[in-house]
Design a protein around this motif. Structure first.
Motif, PDB file in Angstrom:
ATOM      1  N   ARG A   1      10.639  41.529 -55.385  1.00 27.38           N
ATOM      2  CA  ARG A   1      11.749  40.648 -54.995  1.00 27.38           C
ATOM      3  C   ARG A   1      12.658  40.423 -56.196  1.00 27.38           C
TER       4      ARG A   1
ATOM      5  N   GLN B   1      12.753  33.425 -61.440  1.00 27.16           N
ATOM      6  CA  GLN B   1      12.486  32.149 -60.754  1.00 27.16           C
ATOM      7  C   GLN B   1      11.230  31.487 -61.324  1.00 27.16           C
TER       8      GLN B   1
ATOM      9  N   GLY C   1       9.607  34.055 -48.936  1.00 27.71           N
ATOM     10  CA  GLY C   1      10.341  32.899 -48.429  1.00 27.71           C
ATOM     11  C   GLY C   1       9.459  31.754 -47.970  1.00 27.71           C
ATOM     12  N   ALA C   2       8.144  31.981 -47.941  1.00 31.51           N
ATOM     13  CA  ALA C   2       7.237  30.923 -47.476  1.00 31.51           C
ATOM     14  C   ALA C   2       7.161  29.780 -48.488  1.00 31.51           C
ATOM     15  N   GLY C   3       7.437  30.108 -49.749  1.00 31.36           N
ATOM     16  CA  GLY C   3       7.380  29.066 -50.780  1.00 31.36           C
ATOM     17  C   GLY C   3       6.289  29.314 -51.806  1.00 31.36           C
ATOM     18  N   LYS C   4       5.835  30.535 -51.874  1.00 31.60           N
ATOM     19  CA  LYS C   4       4.693  30.878 -52.740  1.00 31.60           C
ATOM     20  C   LYS C   4       4.971  30.608 -54.221  1.00 31.60           C
ATOM     21  N   THR C   5       6.099  31.097 -54.705  1.00 31.01           N
ATOM     22  CA  THR C   5       6.415  30.941 -56.124  1.00 31.01           C
ATOM     23  C   THR C   5       6.611  29.464 -56.481  1.00 31.01           C
ATOM     24  N   THR C   6       7.378  28.781 -55.653  1.00 33.88           N
ATOM     25  CA  THR C   6       7.600  27.346 -55.870  1.00 33.88           C
ATOM     26  C   THR C   6       6.274  26.592 -55.858  1.00 33.88           C
TER      27      THR C   6
ATOM     28  N   LYS D   1       7.033  23.055 -46.374  1.00 33.00           N
ATOM     29  CA  LYS D   1       8.208  22.620 -45.612  1.00 33.00           C
ATOM     30  C   LYS D   1       7.861  21.638 -44.490  1.00 33.00           C
TER      31      LYS D   1
ATOM     32  N   GLY E   1       3.267  21.128 -48.770  1.00 28.13           N
ATOM     33  CA  GLY E   1       4.527  21.005 -49.500  1.00 28.13           C
ATOM     34  C   GLY E   1       5.484  20.172 -48.676  1.00 28.13           C
TER      35      GLY E   1
ATOM     36  N   LEU F   1       4.033  35.438 -47.314  1.00 27.39           N
ATOM     37  CA  LEU F   1       5.239  36.196 -47.002  1.00 27.39           C
ATOM     38  C   LEU F   1       6.406  35.701 -47.851  1.00 27.39           C
TER      39      LEU F   1
ATOM     40  N   ASP G   1       8.396  18.703 -44.794  1.00 27.03           N
ATOM     41  CA  ASP G   1       9.474  17.716 -44.844  1.00 27.03           C
ATOM     42  C   ASP G   1      10.584  18.101 -43.869  1.00 27.03           C
TER      43      ASP G   1
ATOM     44  N   GLY H   1       8.811  19.156 -49.827  1.00 24.67           N
ATOM     45  CA  GLY H   1      10.124  19.070 -50.458  1.00 24.67           C
ATOM     46  C   GLY H   1      10.272  20.154 -51.498  1.00 24.67           C
ATOM     47  N   GLU H   2      11.449  20.226 -52.093  1.00 28.68           N
ATOM     48  CA  GLU H   2      11.725  21.314 -53.032  1.00 28.68           C
ATOM     49  C   GLU H   2      11.406  20.951 -54.480  1.00 28.68           C
TER      50      GLU H   2
HETATM   51  P1  GDP Z   1       8.404  32.845 -51.979  1.00 30.05           P
HETATM   52  O1  GDP Z   1       9.295  33.985 -51.606  1.00 30.05           O
HETATM   53  O2  GDP Z   1       7.284  32.682 -51.030  1.00 30.05           O
HETATM   54  O3  GDP Z   1       7.949  32.882 -53.393  1.00 30.05           O
HETATM   55  O4  GDP Z   1       9.285  31.540 -51.752  1.00 30.05           O
HETATM   56  P2  GDP Z   1      10.001  30.558 -52.781  1.00 30.05           P
HETATM   57  O5  GDP Z   1       9.009  29.864 -53.641  1.00 30.05           O
HETATM   58  O6  GDP Z   1      11.101  31.295 -53.456  1.00 30.05           O
HETATM   59  O7  GDP Z   1      10.591  29.473 -51.775  1.00 30.05           O
HETATM   60  C1  GDP Z   1      11.583  29.774 -50.819  1.00 30.05           C
HETATM   61  C2  GDP Z   1      12.451  28.538 -50.595  1.00 30.05           C
HETATM   62  O8  GDP Z   1      11.678  27.531 -49.946  1.00 30.05           O
HETATM   63  C3  GDP Z   1      12.969  27.927 -51.876  1.00 30.05           C
HETATM   64  O9  GDP Z   1      14.302  27.534 -51.683  1.00 30.05           O
HETATM   65  C4  GDP Z   1      12.079  26.703 -52.083  1.00 30.05           C
HETATM   66  O10 GDP Z   1      12.713  25.674 -52.793  1.00 30.05           O
HETATM   67  C5  GDP Z   1      11.812  26.304 -50.647  1.00 30.05           C
HETATM   68  N1  GDP Z   1      10.574  25.525 -50.481  1.00 30.05           N
HETATM   69  C6  GDP Z   1       9.331  25.818 -50.896  1.00 30.05           C
HETATM   70  N2  GDP Z   1       8.449  24.865 -50.516  1.00 30.05           N
HETATM   71  C7  GDP Z   1       9.161  23.920 -49.863  1.00 30.05           C
HETATM   72  C8  GDP Z   1       8.831  22.666 -49.224  1.00 30.05           C
HETATM   73  O11 GDP Z   1       7.681  22.226 -49.153  1.00 30.05           O
HETATM   74  N3  GDP Z   1       9.872  22.001 -48.637  1.00 30.05           N
HETATM   75  C9  GDP Z   1      11.145  22.476 -48.660  1.00 30.05           C
HETATM   76  N4  GDP Z   1      12.086  21.750 -48.064  1.00 30.05           N
HETATM   77  N5  GDP Z   1      11.486  23.627 -49.232  1.00 30.05           N
HETATM   78  C10 GDP Z   1      10.517  24.344 -49.841  1.00 30.05           C
END
Ligand code: GDP
Length: 297
Positions: free
Chosen positions: A142, A148, A111-116, A250, A275, A109, A252, A277-278
């Motif tokens: 998006r 990003q 915001g879950a952190g997929k791209t990061t 997340k 994950g 979904l 952390d 941290g960022e």
């Molecule tokens: P996507 O929409 O699923 O691709 O989500 P993003 O990769 O854009 O991540 C959304 C936000 O979550 C960003 O601000 C990331 O830095 C943050 N994020 C991702 N993984 C983690 C994690 O393991 N810990 C923390 N604290 N933030 C994370």
């Protein structure tokens, strides 16, 4: 800190036994009642809690505990072993293709952190295995998702393939895979679109990409902070796409931790990475035994 509440409650429940010499079945029942509440409060899935408590209780009323001079220690040992089991026993390594490239499709979904996480994992493979990863930007919905990924790719020095937002994602993936094959990249990450919730259009698109790319891994990224919802999301994606593994992000943050304890049992799919941290380096292999130790404190 993740699991803080759970750790404290489990420790409190068990510490009551420490004051006793021998314990009775009634004592076991009482401690199990508290463990059950602690798990539910940490947002662990109800069925997972039920099965967990049953298993621990069955073992704890056995002679090995009731006749032990250190019953609290025995219960900690049992709880620890069962926590490890519920989370999947062993670390689950990445599926690798017998010939390059290994294709990893990232889903989840928004915001879950997929791209990061795609970039973190590419970075990890690069650092640890001298791999030559390649990333395909297939999230055309998006705003800024492509930028990003490009920024992250630049940071970790991994090429990013993109065709803007006007081309069909399936076509982007098709062309991206061709480029990766020409360049002999050994890992290809496909960053797919996410939505705020699971919807049919998204799932159809992901199913098409899956069929075309025939990935070795479909890794679902879920946000640990969302608790029970993370488990529902995992179930939903798994039903539609038969994912190969989960990455829990997340951890952390201030998560109660229920997702970590529920996902494996509810979906049957392993948590492969977490994950924490960022930063690009904040991705770790998920070890059930280490997580159990962390939970027990
Ligand atoms: P996507 O929409 O699923 O691709 O989500 P993003 O990769 O854009 O991540 C959304 C936000 O979550 C960003 O601000 C990331 O830095 C943050 N994020 C991702 N993984 C983690 C994690 O393991 N810990 C923390 N604290 N933030 C994370």
């Amino acid at each position: 800190m993740a699991f803080e509440g759970l750790t404290e409650r489990l420790q409190n429940a068990i510490s009551k036994l420490r004051r006793k010499g021998k314990i009775s079945e009634a004592d076991v029942k009482e401690v199990m009642r508290e463990i059950r509440l602690a798990l539910l409060e940490a947002d662990v899935n109800f069925t997972v809690v039920k099965n967990f408590v049953k298993k621990v209780k069955n073992r704890a009323v056995g002679a090995e505990v009731l006749e032990s001079l250190t019953p609290a220690q025995q219960i900690v040992k049992i709880v620890n072993e069962e926590l490890i089991e519920v989370m999947g026993e062993e670390a689950s390594p990445l599926n690798k293709s017998s010939k390059i490239p290994t294709i990893i499709m990232m889903v989840g979904l928004q915001g879950a952190g997929k791209t990061t996480t795609a970039a973190k994992l590419a970075n990890k493979l690069k650092k640890e295995q001298n791999a030559r990863p390649f990333m395909i930007a297939a999230d055309i919905y998006r705003p800024a998702a492509i930028d990003q990924l490009k920024i992250l790719g630049n940071e970790i020095d991994v090429p990013v393939f993109e065709m803007g937002t006007d081309v069909n994602p399936v076509e982007i993936v098709r062309q991206g895979l061709e480029v990766a094959k020409e360049n002999k990249n050994d890992y290809v990450f496909i960053d797919t679109a996410g939505r705020l919730q699971i919807d049919e259009k998204l799932m159809n698109e992901l199913a098409e990409i899956k069929e075309l790319a025939n990935p070795n891994e479909i890794l679902l990224t879920v946000d640990a902070m969302t608790g029970q919802n993370a488990v529902e999301v995992a179930q939903g994606f798994n039903d539609q796409l038969d994912v190969t593994g989960v990455i829990l992000t997340k951890l952390d943050g201030d998560t109660r931790g229920g997702a970590a304890l529920s996902i494996r049992e509810v979906t049957g799919k392993p948590i492969k990475f977490i994950g924490q941290g960022e930063k690009m380096s904040d991705l770790d292999v998920f070890y059930p035994d280490r997580m159990a130790s962390r939970i027990l404190g």
